[in-house]
Write an enzyme that holds these catalytic residues in place. Structure first.
Site, mmCIF file in Angstrom:
data_model
loop_
_atom_site.group_PDB
_atom_site.id
_atom_site.type_symbol
_atom_site.label_atom_id
_atom_site.label_comp_id
_atom_site.label_asym_id
_atom_site.label_seq_id
_atom_site.Cartn_x
_atom_site.Cartn_y
_atom_site.Cartn_z
ATOM 1 N N HIS A 151 37.579 39.887 30.359
ATOM 2 C CA HIS A 151 38.478 40.228 31.479
ATOM 3 C C HIS A 151 38.823 41.729 31.469
ATOM 4 O O HIS A 151 39.993 42.112 31.408
ATOM 5 C CB HIS A 151 39.764 39.387 31.418
ATOM 6 C CG HIS A 151 40.438 39.282 32.765
ATOM 7 N ND1 HIS A 151 40.997 38.121 33.236
ATOM 8 C CD2 HIS A 151 40.648 40.208 33.748
ATOM 9 C CE1 HIS A 151 41.529 38.338 34.439
ATOM 10 N NE2 HIS A 151 41.324 39.589 34.761
ATOM 11 N N ARG A 207 38.102 35.268 39.329
ATOM 12 C CA ARG A 207 38.865 34.280 38.556
ATOM 13 C C ARG A 207 37.916 33.176 38.091
ATOM 14 O O ARG A 207 37.035 32.747 38.835
ATOM 15 C CB ARG A 207 39.974 33.646 39.401
ATOM 16 C CG ARG A 207 41.170 34.558 39.671
ATOM 17 C CD ARG A 207 42.012 34.796 38.412
ATOM 18 N NE ARG A 207 43.191 35.607 38.644
ATOM 19 C CZ ARG A 207 43.255 36.929 38.539
ATOM 20 N NH1 ARG A 207 42.179 37.617 38.205
ATOM 21 N NH2 ARG A 207 44.387 37.573 38.737
HETATM 22 N N1 NAP Z 1 38.588 40.775 36.593
HETATM 23 C C1 NAP Z 1 39.567 41.607 36.804
HETATM 24 O O1 NAP Z 1 39.859 42.426 35.931
HETATM 25 C C2 NAP Z 1 40.299 41.586 38.131
HETATM 26 C C3 NAP Z 1 41.127 42.676 38.450
HETATM 27 C C4 NAP Z 1 41.739 42.693 39.697
HETATM 28 C C5 NAP Z 1 41.544 41.654 40.588
HETATM 29 N N2 NAP Z 1 40.739 40.594 40.249
HETATM 30 C C6 NAP Z 1 40.525 39.504 41.209
HETATM 31 O O2 NAP Z 1 39.910 40.036 42.379
HETATM 32 C C7 NAP Z 1 40.443 39.351 43.510
HETATM 33 C C8 NAP Z 1 40.216 40.163 44.770
HETATM 34 O O3 NAP Z 1 41.071 41.295 44.797
HETATM 35 P P1 NAP Z 1 41.256 42.172 46.129
HETATM 36 O O4 NAP Z 1 42.307 43.164 45.858
HETATM 37 O O5 NAP Z 1 39.934 42.646 46.625
HETATM 38 O O6 NAP Z 1 41.795 41.042 47.142
HETATM 39 P P2 NAP Z 1 41.980 41.110 48.705
HETATM 40 O O7 NAP Z 1 42.025 42.523 49.166
HETATM 41 O O8 NAP Z 1 43.118 40.208 49.044
HETATM 42 O O9 NAP Z 1 40.625 40.470 49.299
HETATM 43 C C9 NAP Z 1 40.348 39.126 49.220
HETATM 44 C C10 NAP Z 1 39.066 38.852 49.996
HETATM 45 O O10 NAP Z 1 38.715 37.481 49.801
HETATM 46 C C11 NAP Z 1 38.506 36.868 51.073
HETATM 47 N N3 NAP Z 1 38.886 35.452 51.023
HETATM 48 C C12 NAP Z 1 40.064 34.911 50.669
HETATM 49 N N4 NAP Z 1 40.032 33.563 50.796
HETATM 50 C C13 NAP Z 1 38.808 33.266 51.266
HETATM 51 C C14 NAP Z 1 38.158 32.060 51.637
HETATM 52 N N5 NAP Z 1 38.780 30.872 51.546
HETATM 53 N N6 NAP Z 1 36.897 32.115 52.096
HETATM 54 C C15 NAP Z 1 36.251 33.307 52.215
HETATM 55 N N7 NAP Z 1 36.811 34.506 51.883
HETATM 56 C C16 NAP Z 1 38.071 34.472 51.414
HETATM 57 C C17 NAP Z 1 39.403 37.634 52.011
HETATM 58 O O11 NAP Z 1 38.952 37.404 53.351
HETATM 59 P P3 NAP Z 1 39.604 38.174 54.603
HETATM 60 O O12 NAP Z 1 39.048 39.569 54.537
HETATM 61 O O13 NAP Z 1 39.120 37.415 55.768
HETATM 62 O O14 NAP Z 1 41.092 38.132 54.418
HETATM 63 C C18 NAP Z 1 39.237 39.058 51.507
HETATM 64 O O15 NAP Z 1 38.066 39.631 52.045
HETATM 65 C C19 NAP Z 1 41.916 39.150 43.125
HETATM 66 O O16 NAP Z 1 42.498 38.106 43.863
HETATM 67 C C20 NAP Z 1 41.830 38.845 41.649
HETATM 68 O O17 NAP Z 1 41.732 37.459 41.449
HETATM 69 C C21 NAP Z 1 40.119 40.559 39.032
#
Ligand code: NAP
Length: 308
Positions: free
Chosen positions: A271, A223
């Site tokens: 994006h 993001r």
């Molecule tokens: N560009 C694009 O096209 C696109 C597409 C899809 C998603 N995204 C983005 O990618 C993000 C990640 O997706 P995901 O499915 O991998 O999410 P996810 O499975 O919820 O994983 C989030 C990770 O971030 C860590 N995290 C959260 N808050 C944190 C903090 N304050 N400090 C350190 N680590 C933190 C979490 O830690 P823990 O393991 O300890 O819980 C987890 O490892 C989404 O939220 C979205 O914004 C972008």
């Protein structure tokens, strides 16, 4: 009992496409019109601001994306209705492709060779040592882990940063705010795959970007709010950072005239690092609704306290 479902997505064209994918994946549901004021399940991507004033959602909200920041920002979102997000649904493979391309482009210095070509220069650069080319992935969730697995065969030292401790074979995992500096210090390339939450917004500011070693690359696939734009430009201009590959922005589309557009060290994509795939996403939502209907917990429940 038939589950009554409403779809709320921003554009009419999108709605038609989503409604047909979802109805095909979950034909046993009752698909309601937009003016429904009482539904069991809402399937939404950036729902209209007054959705939760107009419609009572009884059982669950399914978010048609992995990131729930836009949904959780709605002040009327009911706190007692569980929210589920997409987990992978075809996005992990795309992220792994994009991130691998960005890392290899930096490691093999393809931008430097492109510049040499513009100058008509035939000049081999000294080979680099993969053992000293660390890659850090911020966020070790579904997408971050897929990126780590894709990078594993290349033999770079791998680092990851998450909120809570984790064990990942062959990866140095750093957990919590106090461990971020050590993680960034190891990163020739830093790939950001964190959710946008109150704990991560503006995370990569001047101070923390300066923790990256001189010559590092930043790759933001998560993001735009995670990075302070002006601080990133300042560190690139100062030569501390060598480049940035950015797929996400604070305002999208990126406004004309934004300094990122024409910065020589910044690569922009609109994006697209991981598109939401309609059929795969609809199938996941359908499975989730079926699980709910059978009294089971669907995967991907959002932790409302932590915002992801
Ligand atoms: N560009 C694009 O096209 C696109 C597409 C899809 C998603 N995204 C983005 O990618 C993000 C990640 O997706 P995901 O499915 O991998 O999410 P996810 O499975 O919820 O994983 C989030 C990770 O971030 C860590 N995290 C959260 N808050 C944190 C903090 N304050 N400090 C350190 N680590 C933190 C979490 O830690 P823990 O393991 O300890 O819980 C987890 O490892 C989404 O939220 C979205 O914004 C972008």
């Amino acid at each position: 009992m038939t589950v009554r479902v409403l779809v709320d997505v921003p554009s009419t064209a999108d709605e038609t496409r989503w409604r047909s994918a979802l109805a095909a994946a979950y034909p046993e549901g009752e698909w309601l019109a937009d003016d429904a004021n009482d539904v069991d399940v809402l399937v939404a991507w950036r729902p209209r601001a007054d959705r939760f004033v107009r419609t009572r959602v009884r059982r669950a909200i399914f978010n048609l994306g992995a990131g729930v920041d836009a949904l959780l920002a709605l002040p009327t979102l009911p706190f007692d209705v569980p929210v589920y997000r997409l987990t992978d649904a075809g996005m992990a493979e795309q992220m792994a492709q994009y991130a691998t391309a960005a890392v290899l482009r930096a490691f093999r210095e393809l931008d430097a060779y492109a510049a040499q070509q513009r100058d008509g220069a035939w000049r081999a650069r000294p080979p680099r040592d993969k053992a000293t080319f660390g890659v850090a992935v911020l966020g070790l969730g579904v997408l971050g882990r897929a990126v780590i697995e894709a990078l594993r065969p290349f033999g770079f030292p791998l680092h990851g940063w998450a909120r809570t401790p984790a064990t990942l074979p062959g990866v140095t995992v750093h957990a919590g705010p106090d461990a971020l500096r050590d993680c960034l210090a190891e990163a020739a390339v830093c790939i950001c795959l964190l959710p946008s939450t109150p704990g991560t917004r503006d995370l990569l500011d001047a101070t923390r970007l300066a923790w990256l070693p001189r010559g590092a690359h930043l790759v933001n696939l998560a993001r735009g709010e995670l990075v302070v734009d002006a601080d990133l430009v300042a560190l690139l201009d100062a030569g501390h950072l060598a480049g940035a590959t950015l797929d996400v922005f604070r305002t999208e589309p990126l406004p004309a005239g934004h300094p990122f557009w024409h910065h020589p060290a910044i690569t922009i994509t609109p994006h697209v690092s991981a598109a939401t795939l309609h059929e795969a996403s609809a199938a996941q939502v359908a499975d989730g609704i079926r699980a709910l209907a059978a009294g089971r917990e669907p995967p991907g429940r959002v932790d409302r306290m932590h915002g992801y």
